[in-house]
Design a protein around this motif. Sequence first.
Motif, PDB file in Angstrom:
ATOM      1  N   ALA A  39     -13.080  -3.605   6.274  1.00 11.74           N
ATOM      2  CA  ALA A  39     -12.234  -2.531   5.612  1.00 11.74           C
ATOM      3  C   ALA A  39     -11.677  -3.429   6.435  1.00 11.74           C
ATOM      4  O   ALA A  39     -10.522  -3.795   6.835  1.00 11.74           O
ATOM      5  CB  ALA A  39     -12.922  -1.741   6.639  1.00 11.74           C
ATOM      6  N   ILE A  40      -9.778  -2.435   5.430  1.00 12.75           N
ATOM      7  CA  ILE A  40      -8.475  -1.786   5.868  1.00 12.75           C
ATOM      8  C   ILE A  40      -7.974  -1.548   6.638  1.00 12.75           C
ATOM      9  O   ILE A  40      -8.036  -0.706   6.132  1.00 12.75           O
ATOM     10  CB  ILE A  40      -7.765  -2.453   4.581  1.00 12.75           C
ATOM     11  CG1 ILE A  40      -8.786  -3.718   3.506  1.00 12.75           C
ATOM     12  CG2 ILE A  40      -6.601  -3.126   4.622  1.00 12.75           C
ATOM     13  CD1 ILE A  40      -7.947  -3.484   1.762  1.00 12.75           C
ATOM     14  N   ALA A  41      -8.070  -1.514   8.105  1.00 14.26           N
ATOM     15  CA  ALA A  41      -7.563  -0.962   9.126  1.00 14.26           C
ATOM     16  C   ALA A  41      -6.423  -0.722   9.044  1.00 14.26           C
ATOM     17  O   ALA A  41      -5.600   0.806   9.458  1.00 14.26           O
ATOM     18  CB  ALA A  41      -7.298  -1.441  10.462  1.00 14.26           C
ATOM     19  N   SER A  42      -5.004  -0.892   8.460  1.00 19.45           N
ATOM     20  CA  SER A  42      -4.348  -0.992   7.850  1.00 19.45           C
ATOM     21  C   SER A  42      -3.234  -1.681   6.775  1.00 19.45           C
ATOM     22  O   SER A  42      -3.787  -3.008   7.104  1.00 19.45           O
ATOM     23  CB  SER A  42      -2.917  -0.734   9.601  1.00 19.45           C
ATOM     24  OG  SER A  42      -3.384  -2.003  10.000  1.00 19.45           O
ATOM     25  N   VAL A  43      -1.765  -1.394   6.737  1.00 20.04           N
ATOM     26  CA  VAL A  43      -1.009  -1.642   5.443  1.00 20.04           C
ATOM     27  C   VAL A  43       0.381  -1.327   5.657  1.00 20.04           C
ATOM     28  O   VAL A  43       0.430  -0.553   6.477  1.00 20.04           O
ATOM     29  CB  VAL A  43      -1.792  -1.632   3.828  1.00 20.04           C
ATOM     30  CG1 VAL A  43      -0.738  -2.203   3.525  1.00 20.04           C
ATOM     31  CG2 VAL A  43      -3.037  -1.699   3.883  1.00 20.04           C
ATOM     32  N   ASP A  44       0.834  -2.602   5.660  1.00 21.49           N
ATOM     33  CA  ASP A  44       2.494  -2.320   6.099  1.00 21.49           C
ATOM     34  C   ASP A  44       3.088  -2.928   5.352  1.00 21.49           C
ATOM     35  O   ASP A  44       2.792  -4.060   4.963  1.00 21.49           O
ATOM     36  CB  ASP A  44       2.873  -2.879   7.708  1.00 21.49           C
ATOM     37  CG  ASP A  44       4.486  -2.279   8.122  1.00 21.49           C
ATOM     38  OD1 ASP A  44       4.773  -1.757   7.451  1.00 21.49           O
ATOM     39  OD2 ASP A  44       4.572  -2.073   9.334  1.00 21.49           O
ATOM     40  N   PHE A  45       4.028  -2.343   4.328  1.00 17.40           N
ATOM     41  CA  PHE A  45       4.685  -2.687   3.473  1.00 17.40           C
ATOM     42  C   PHE A  45       6.036  -2.708   3.574  1.00 17.40           C
ATOM     43  O   PHE A  45       6.882  -3.804   3.135  1.00 17.40           O
ATOM     44  CB  PHE A  45       5.022  -1.534   2.141  1.00 17.40           C
ATOM     45  CG  PHE A  45       3.630  -1.372   1.729  1.00 17.40           C
ATOM     46  CD1 PHE A  45       3.454  -2.866   1.033  1.00 17.40           C
ATOM     47  CD2 PHE A  45       3.278  -0.327   1.834  1.00 17.40           C
ATOM     48  CE1 PHE A  45       2.216  -2.005   0.026  1.00 17.40           C
ATOM     49  CE2 PHE A  45       1.983  -0.378   0.923  1.00 17.40           C
ATOM     50  CZ  PHE A  45       1.022  -1.210   0.036  1.00 17.40           C
ATOM     51  N   GLY A  46       6.348  -3.187   5.699  1.00 16.99           N
ATOM     52  CA  GLY A  46       7.773  -3.383   6.442  1.00 16.99           C
ATOM     53  C   GLY A  46       8.576  -1.741   5.185  1.00 16.99           C
ATOM     54  O   GLY A  46       8.631  -1.101   5.163  1.00 16.99           O
ATOM     55  N   THR A  47      10.009  -2.376   5.788  1.00 18.33           N
ATOM     56  CA  THR A  47      11.036  -1.696   6.005  1.00 18.33           C
ATOM     57  C   THR A  47      12.518  -2.451   5.091  1.00 18.33           C
ATOM     58  O   THR A  47      12.342  -3.678   4.745  1.00 18.33           O
ATOM     59  CB  THR A  47      11.670  -1.251   7.153  1.00 18.33           C
ATOM     60  OG1 THR A  47      11.909  -2.291   7.867  1.00 18.33           O
ATOM     61  CG2 THR A  47      10.814  -0.258   8.044  1.00 18.33           C
ATOM     62  N   GLY A  48      12.713  -1.398   4.062  1.00 16.53           N
ATOM     63  CA  GLY A  48      13.603  -1.993   3.368  1.00 16.53           C
ATOM     64  C   GLY A  48      13.293  -2.999   2.001  1.00 16.53           C
ATOM     65  O   GLY A  48      12.007  -2.967   1.949  1.00 16.53           O
ATOM     66  N   GLY A  49      13.552  -3.161   0.647  1.00 16.63           N
ATOM     67  CA  GLY A  49      13.764  -3.609  -0.124  1.00 16.63           C
ATOM     68  C   GLY A  49      12.433  -3.214  -0.607  1.00 16.63           C
ATOM     69  O   GLY A  49      11.327  -2.421  -1.550  1.00 16.63           O
ATOM     70  N   LEU A  50      10.944  -4.032  -0.300  1.00 12.60           N
ATOM     71  CA  LEU A  50       9.477  -3.561  -1.051  1.00 12.60           C
ATOM     72  C   LEU A  50       9.030  -2.840  -0.651  1.00 12.60           C
ATOM     73  O   LEU A  50       8.252  -1.586  -0.990  1.00 12.60           O
ATOM     74  CB  LEU A  50       8.366  -4.970  -0.216  1.00 12.60           C
ATOM     75  CG  LEU A  50       6.777  -5.016  -1.557  1.00 12.60           C
ATOM     76  CD1 LEU A  50       7.297  -4.664  -2.731  1.00 12.60           C
ATOM     77  CD2 LEU A  50       6.307  -6.100  -0.667  1.00 12.60           C
TER      78      LEU A  50
END
Length: 453
Positions: A187-198
């Motif tokens: 399973a996907i435990a966490s997703v982080d798209f970051g800050t700024g831009g995307l």
Amino acid sequence: MATISSLGIGSGLDLNGLLEQLESAERQQLTPIVAQQQSYQAKISAFGQLESALDSLRQAATELSEVDGFADVKSSLSGDGLSATVGDEAVVGSYEIDITQRARSYSIATLGVADKEGTLGAGTISFTLGNGDSFSVAVTENESSLEGIRDAINAADNGVVASIVNDGSAQPYRLVLSSAETGTEAAIASVDFGTGGLGDHLSLDAATEVSAQNAQLTVNGIDITSQGNRVEDAIQGVTLDLEETGSVSLEITRDTSAIEGKIKGFVSAYNNLQNTISSLTSYDQESGTAGVLIGNYTVQSVESRLRSTLTDVLTSSGAFKSLSDLGITLEVEGTLSLDEDALGDLVAEQLDDLTDFFAGVADEDGLADRLDTVLGAMLDDDGTLDSVTSGLESSIEMLQERYEDTEARIDSTIERYRTQFAELDSLIAQMNSTSTYLTQQFEALSAQLGQSD
């Protein structure tokens, strides 16, 4: 002496025809050589048939040479919810299986965006899976459309699959992230798209989260959890494919028909071998036609060694000592006959003893092993058949050399005849010419003498 380009022109004799007859007579020397080559080639082909029949017998014996060859099982299912595949290591038994939950993969979607082809900005997406593994996917500015992000995640091939759905709203395009496999570890435990831009344009929609779950079932009351819907270790030698929740009864029984089939196959292979040998060594009194290998010592030796092996009494500690104890008897014509009813009883009631007879007991070879040793001496490289066919091939090569030498000698003889005939033709032509000249002179002289009178 004048030369003549075509035989017989000068003499008027059929010298070409005579030369052809002489050549035909000379070439008769090649006939016995060709006949001998064909005879040897026919024997090679016949030994090929014998080898094929022996190899089939060896394969049939091999299936009886291991204990596993007598461990065939079959399965039957009652109820719905799964399919079962029974392997070689499965053991006889009855199993009650209750499926309470199928395994499921994890998925979650982002909030929508208006344009799936519009760039969202460069960035890095970080993932952590349920088993603790983590990875990141870097996205450049040019690849930062929803479609580009999807392709970049899928190209990473690290256990997360991305797709795009259209929900029909004003901002319809959502990125759906799913685990590639079922179960909590994938399973996907966490997703982080970051800050700024995307990270400023993409965020997860918690309402769309579908949590992963493991398969849960019981086998004869024992609780079992599996990351996937294919369960391979719950029952020895059996693979379960869970299809829906429910209760199933699995019955694994000894496949007596398969075991009987192997012994019947062995008897059939031996009888086919005997039929092949009979065909190759027979003699038809009415037509006077003899088999290619009639009277052949090698065939007689093969047949004798096999018959001796099959009729020998085993000295092992097993309950059965000979094929006759199994209801298999050697007939006068050399074939085996099988009492199928007796065999069925033995498979049902004395399978262990039957196994020991063919596969052996401890360090003692069974009949199948002993037969394999005998057949190996016949079939392996440098074995009986390899040696005899190699000898025949060498004889054919020697005959070919003899054929070529004889043919060259015949060609030389015919050329000598041709030269002699050409000389004879020229000589006769010259003599005819002289005769014609003298005749003309005598006729002229006679005419002159007549005038003077």
